[in-house]
Write a protein that holds these residues in place. Structure first.
Motif, PDB file in Angstrom:
ATOM      1  N   SER A  52       0.815  -1.220   0.000  1.00 53.64           N
ATOM      2  CA  SER A  52       0.000   0.000   0.000  1.00 53.64           C
ATOM      3  C   SER A  52       0.847   1.266   0.000  1.00 53.64           C
ATOM      4  N   ARG A  53       2.149   1.134   0.255  1.00 59.11           N
ATOM      5  CA  ARG A  53       3.044   2.304   0.228  1.00 59.11           C
ATOM      6  C   ARG A  53       3.721   2.513  -1.126  1.00 59.11           C
ATOM      7  N   MET A  54       3.404   1.690  -2.098  1.00 57.48           N
ATOM      8  CA  MET A  54       4.007   1.860  -3.417  1.00 57.48           C
ATOM      9  C   MET A  54       3.705   3.243  -3.986  1.00 57.48           C
ATOM     10  N   MET A  55       4.709   3.852  -4.611  1.00 55.20           N
ATOM     11  CA  MET A  55       4.490   5.133  -5.278  1.00 55.20           C
ATOM     12  C   MET A  55       3.571   4.967  -6.486  1.00 55.20           C
ATOM     13  N   HIS A  56       3.719   3.846  -7.169  1.00 52.60           N
ATOM     14  CA  HIS A  56       2.863   3.526  -8.311  1.00 52.60           C
ATOM     15  C   HIS A  56       2.150   2.218  -7.976  1.00 52.60           C
ATOM     16  N   PRO A  57       0.939   2.288  -7.448  1.00 52.01           N
ATOM     17  CA  PRO A  57       0.211   1.078  -7.062  1.00 52.01           C
ATOM     18  C   PRO A  57      -0.011   0.153  -8.257  1.00 52.01           C
ATOM     19  N   ILE A  58      -0.335  -1.088  -7.961  1.00 54.27           N
ATOM     20  CA  ILE A  58      -0.471  -2.089  -9.018  1.00 54.27           C
ATOM     21  C   ILE A  58      -1.581  -1.725  -9.991  1.00 54.27           C
ATOM     22  N   ARG A  59      -2.652  -1.152  -9.494  1.00 52.86           N
ATOM     23  CA  ARG A  59      -3.698  -0.699 -10.425  1.00 52.86           C
ATOM     24  C   ARG A  59      -3.132   0.307 -11.432  1.00 52.86           C
ATOM     25  N   ARG A  60      -2.310   1.225 -10.944  1.00 57.94           N
ATOM     26  CA  ARG A  60      -1.701   2.226 -11.812  1.00 57.94           C
ATOM     27  C   ARG A  60      -0.697   1.575 -12.764  1.00 57.94           C
ATOM     28  N   GLU A  61       0.048   0.583 -12.294  1.00 54.58           N
ATOM     29  CA  GLU A  61       1.001  -0.108 -13.159  1.00 54.58           C
ATOM     30  C   GLU A  61       0.294  -0.720 -14.368  1.00 54.58           C
ATOM     31  N   ILE A  62      -0.806  -1.401 -14.102  1.00 51.13           N
ATOM     32  CA  ILE A  62      -1.542  -2.046 -15.197  1.00 51.13           C
ATOM     33  C   ILE A  62      -2.112  -0.989 -16.145  1.00 51.13           C
ATOM     34  N   GLU A  63      -2.646   0.092 -15.588  1.00 51.82           N
ATOM     35  CA  GLU A  63      -3.177   1.171 -16.432  1.00 51.82           C
ATOM     36  C   GLU A  63      -2.076   1.759 -17.311  1.00 51.82           C
ATOM     37  N   TYR A  64      -0.945   2.072 -16.708  1.00 49.11           N
ATOM     38  CA  TYR A  64       0.139   2.747 -17.425  1.00 49.11           C
ATOM     39  C   TYR A  64       0.745   1.849 -18.497  1.00 49.11           C
TER      40      TYR A  64
END
Length: 284
Positions: A216-228
């Motif tokens: 939960s402390r990731m700068m780029h959460p996994i949801r954002r990784e998949i989107e990007y």
């Protein structure tokens, strides 16, 4: 239910993992000769159902990299705030994520040795969660991102540190030494957002905790990784995204502490398991 790739008597298998041993499943669907092909066919549910009615087939086996025929592995770098601060370059949290490719040949399986090459003593560890894409797509919205994940696994994204500095803009050559990293032990089907949102990564070297953080402390959460990532490339079933490692890698300690033969590294994430590897020097 957990699924793994493994070898027994020199032959490759995939199947369900139980406390008593492995249940081979690759003979049921000849069209799915590997676990990767089963994932691509959205077959994990069928594998789980079949395993319920079958007995253990192998008690003597060796784990392989969980999907040794994976075609595309994309890794997210410097994805925790403290990890960014480790670079001591005064940079703010990056707007966009760092990405680089890895290849399946760079990974081994659970309880197999990571290999330190003769060209460098700087073999380092990075404990991470990897997500396996089950449903492809392009320009996937963050709200829909978890719908595209089939399974989770663990990764020790082993790195030859001085080789990531051989060029100005890329780290590929330091990230792809044969059997320098590990992925496994198994795939855990993804069923609940809490599997990721509440996950904690702990990496130990010879029993000493070196990395300990929460996703939960990731700068780029996994949801954002998949989107990007899906903005510039169409994600396909079987793709693997290695999501980022916390602070505490050996290169950033004072003094640096790289892995050496005889060391044992464990990457643990609640709800997924423990990935364990020893270290050996490459035999010419």
């Amino acid at each position: 239910m957990k699924f793994a790739s493994y070898r027994s008597d020199g032959r490759p298998f995939y199947g369900a993992v139980t406390e008593a041993g492995m249940i081979a499943l690759n003979d049921i669907w000849p069209q799915w000769s590997t676990l990767f092909e089963a994932v691509c066919a959205d077959g994990l549910g069928a594998l789980a159902k079949a395993a319920q009615d079958r007995a253990v087939t192998h008690t003597d086996f060796e784990y392989e990299m969980v999907m040794p025929d994976a075609r595309r592995i994309l890794c997210v770098g410097v994805n925790f705030p403290d990890r960014n601060a480790e670079y001591k370059d005064g940079s703010e949290q990056p707007k966009f994520m760092s990405l680089f490719p890895r290849f399946a040949s760079g990974f081994t399986g659970h309880d197999q040795p990571l290999i330190r090459p003769p060209e460098s003593p700087q073999l380092d560890y990075e404990g991470e969660v990897a997500v396996i894409i089950g449903k492809g797509g392009r320009r996937i919205a963050q709200a829909d991102a978890y719908d595209h994940i089939a399974a989770l696994t663990l990764c020790n994204e082993g790195t030859i540190r001085d080789w990531v500095r051989h060029a100005k803009f890329n780290v590929t050559q330091g990230k792809n030494w044969d059997r320098s990293g590990a992925m496994g032990p198994w795939l855990v089907p993804f069923t609940d957002a809490a599997q990721l949102d509440d996950a904690r990564i702990v990496t130990r070297v010879n029993g000493e905790v070196r990395q300990d953080d929460v996703l939960s402390r990731m700068m780029h959460p996994i949801r954002r990784e998949i989107e990007y990532i899906s903005t510039f490339m169409t994600l396909q079933p079987g793709d693997i995204i290695v999501t980022g490692t916390p602070t505490g890698s050996g290169a950033r300690l004072d003094p640096p502490q790289f892995l050496k033969p005889g060391d044992v590294v464990e990457v643990e994430v609640n709800g997924i398991g423990i990935l364990r590897n020893s270290i050996e020097d490459e035999t010419p």
